[in-house]
Scaffold this motif. Sequence first.
Motif, PDB file in Angstrom:
ATOM      1  N   GLY A 101       8.514  64.041  -1.565  1.00  0.00           N
ATOM      2  CA  GLY A 101       9.931  64.349  -1.640  1.00  0.00           C
ATOM      3  C   GLY A 101      10.866  63.171  -1.738  1.00  0.00           C
ATOM      4  N   LEU A 102      10.335  61.951  -1.788  1.00  0.00           N
ATOM      5  CA  LEU A 102      11.196  60.784  -1.975  1.00  0.00           C
ATOM      6  C   LEU A 102      11.297  60.373  -3.443  1.00  0.00           C
ATOM      7  CD1 LEU A 102      10.172  58.750   1.178  1.00  0.00           C
ATOM      8  CD2 LEU A 102      12.255  60.073   0.811  1.00  0.00           C
ATOM      9  N   ALA A 103      10.589  61.080  -4.331  1.00  0.00           N
ATOM     10  CA  ALA A 103      10.782  60.870  -5.764  1.00  0.00           C
ATOM     11  C   ALA A 103      12.167  61.374  -6.160  1.00  0.00           C
ATOM     12  CB  ALA A 103       9.710  61.611  -6.557  1.00  0.00           C
ATOM     13  N   ALA A 122      10.985  68.628  -5.010  1.00  0.00           N
ATOM     14  CA  ALA A 122      11.638  68.835  -3.720  1.00  0.00           C
ATOM     15  C   ALA A 122      12.184  67.491  -3.261  1.00  0.00           C
ATOM     16  CB  ALA A 122      10.654  69.390  -2.693  1.00  0.00           C
ATOM     17  N   THR A 123      13.048  67.519  -2.259  1.00  0.00           N
ATOM     18  CA  THR A 123      13.669  66.282  -1.772  1.00  0.00           C
ATOM     19  C   THR A 123      13.558  66.172  -0.255  1.00  0.00           C
ATOM     20  OG1 THR A 123      15.776  65.091  -1.522  1.00  0.00           O
ATOM     21  CG2 THR A 123      15.909  67.472  -1.764  1.00  0.00           C
ATOM     22  N   THR A 124      13.348  64.947   0.220  1.00  0.00           N
ATOM     23  CA  THR A 124      13.418  64.649   1.657  1.00  0.00           C
ATOM     24  C   THR A 124      14.305  63.433   1.901  1.00  0.00           C
ATOM     25  OG1 THR A 124      11.349  63.398   1.490  1.00  0.00           O
ATOM     26  CG2 THR A 124      11.208  65.659   2.305  1.00  0.00           C
ATOM     27  N   VAL A 150      19.865  64.166  -0.059  1.00  0.00           N
ATOM     28  CA  VAL A 150      19.431  65.535  -0.306  1.00  0.00           C
ATOM     29  C   VAL A 150      20.439  66.261  -1.186  1.00  0.00           C
ATOM     30  CG1 VAL A 150      19.152  67.795   0.813  1.00  0.00           C
ATOM     31  CG2 VAL A 150      17.968  65.793   1.737  1.00  0.00           C
ATOM     32  N   GLU A 151      21.703  66.119  -0.855  1.00  0.00           N
ATOM     33  CA  GLU A 151      22.741  66.833  -1.615  1.00  0.00           C
ATOM     34  C   GLU A 151      22.713  66.426  -3.086  1.00  0.00           C
ATOM     35  OE1 GLU A 151      27.482  67.909  -1.164  1.00  0.00           O
ATOM     36  OE2 GLU A 151      26.683  66.101  -0.199  1.00  0.00           O
ATOM     37  N   LYS A 152      22.588  65.129  -3.345  1.00  0.00           N
ATOM     38  CA  LYS A 152      22.559  64.656  -4.734  1.00  0.00           C
ATOM     39  C   LYS A 152      21.321  65.150  -5.463  1.00  0.00           C
ATOM     40  CE  LYS A 152      25.161  60.378  -3.854  1.00  0.00           C
ATOM     41  NZ  LYS A 152      25.047  58.891  -3.783  1.00  0.00           N
ATOM     42  N   GLU A 163       8.178  67.452   1.371  1.00  0.00           N
ATOM     43  CA  GLU A 163       7.549  67.917   2.589  1.00  0.00           C
ATOM     44  C   GLU A 163       8.135  67.141   3.752  1.00  0.00           C
ATOM     45  OE1 GLU A 163       3.061  68.260   4.529  1.00  0.00           O
ATOM     46  OE2 GLU A 163       3.400  66.978   2.784  1.00  0.00           O
ATOM     47  N   LEU A 164       8.659  67.860   4.738  1.00  0.00           N
ATOM     48  CA  LEU A 164       9.229  67.236   5.921  1.00  0.00           C
ATOM     49  C   LEU A 164       8.103  66.872   6.882  1.00  0.00           C
ATOM     50  CD1 LEU A 164      12.229  69.677   6.308  1.00  0.00           C
ATOM     51  CD2 LEU A 164      12.370  67.264   5.657  1.00  0.00           C
TER      52      LEU A 164
END
Length: 446
Positions: A101-103, A122-124, A150-152, A163-164
């Motif tokens: 999720g950091l991509a 997905a985003t983290t 996350v918002e962006k 994945e958190l």
Amino acid sequence: MRTVITGGTVIAGPDALAATAVTLDGGHIHTIDPRPPEDADVRLDAAGCVVLPGLINCHTHGVTPGPLFPSGAAALPEDGWLGNLDRHLLAGTTTVLNLCGLATMDEVRTADRAHAVKVKGATTHTPAAMAAAQAADGAGLTEAHLTTSVEKQLADGAVAIGELGGGQTMGGGGQDLQYIPAAIHRETGVTISAEQARTLKEAVLGPRLDGDLDEPSLKEALAAAGLAGFSAQTAAKLVRESVLPSFHAALDGLREGVEAAAKYGVPALVHSAAASGKPLLELARKQLGASVIATHSNHPSYSPGEAVETALALQSEGWLLECCTFDLLHRQHTVRTREHWDRMFAETAVDLLATDYGYLGQHDPLLSGVADLVASGHRSLPAAVALASANVADAIPGLAPNSGRLRPGMAADVVVASEDLREVRHVFVDGIQVVRDGQLTLAARR
């Protein structure tokens, strides 16, 4: 081009329809009917085979040129992530959710454009998750990763938060496989295995990372790892320094991510394992209003009973349960027991099926999980297929909004597999054949 697939058993919703023709036209499913149309550009005989929707995998890693895992590790080379997508496609998976999720979404789109598999992201990018990555590794993070949010990323097309947490930042298999052995090697020059690292870690911190040092067990573990003369106190310090900084930050990241999911109305996917089970239950009971998926609820760090108990408790709070094949069905390099898997499907209402990553990306295929559930009597064939298709599309609305079901008007993402599901014969994505007779066609890579 109009393609007609005839003679197979078609998995259409809760039914298995024998000798039914599926017609693909204009990138969509045109008809599903026992009587095949007379006009067709291509006719494919699927007699003795199963025709099912392209599978949707909501838990993959290493499928983009972005940083790997929740730890933001260095990205795979191009042939690595493209090779992972090839393996997904050859096994009948036509849509994947990247849970590294950091991509950035630019990196996700790069993968999506390069390959027939539909790659979503997905985003983290929460402050705590970013801190956890940098504490554990962060070698793959650039200014673009560090300065977004996350918002962006949601505004740029991310469909979920996740994945958190993860084995790399929450003291799990990623630590055992990579980071603890690296710390030991830097100090001693000795290379230890993942199993030896896990034994050291549990002697220092306990299986849930909340225990006290068991010095006799640590000395025994050091001796077994070829480190009999090494100081137990120094070893304990190395383990703590490797595991705990990212672990505490990742716990904060779980909360931040679920709160963001509630705020922005997208699902969150959280790392469920022995070390995170109790914090997840506390978070679930706060009733924040988020849609949450507990990933790999069959994680082997739980005891089988704990896995079931935790899963049922999370499900009672409205969370969905995902189970992963890992490599427990065939390869058994990292997960050598199937007891968690069998008990979860026997004793809980699992919602989703996925793979996670496996050792060096060698997870057991999603379709192998479907086949095993049917062969073991855990699920009917239509129900098992739904766990890896329709259920996933419903749980994560932005992931595959027009896929996951064989129904007129849906995207023509279709798989033709042998009757026992052991062989994928043909795959179509948007009506284009990307696997023929078990081999990739030129259309698989763009």
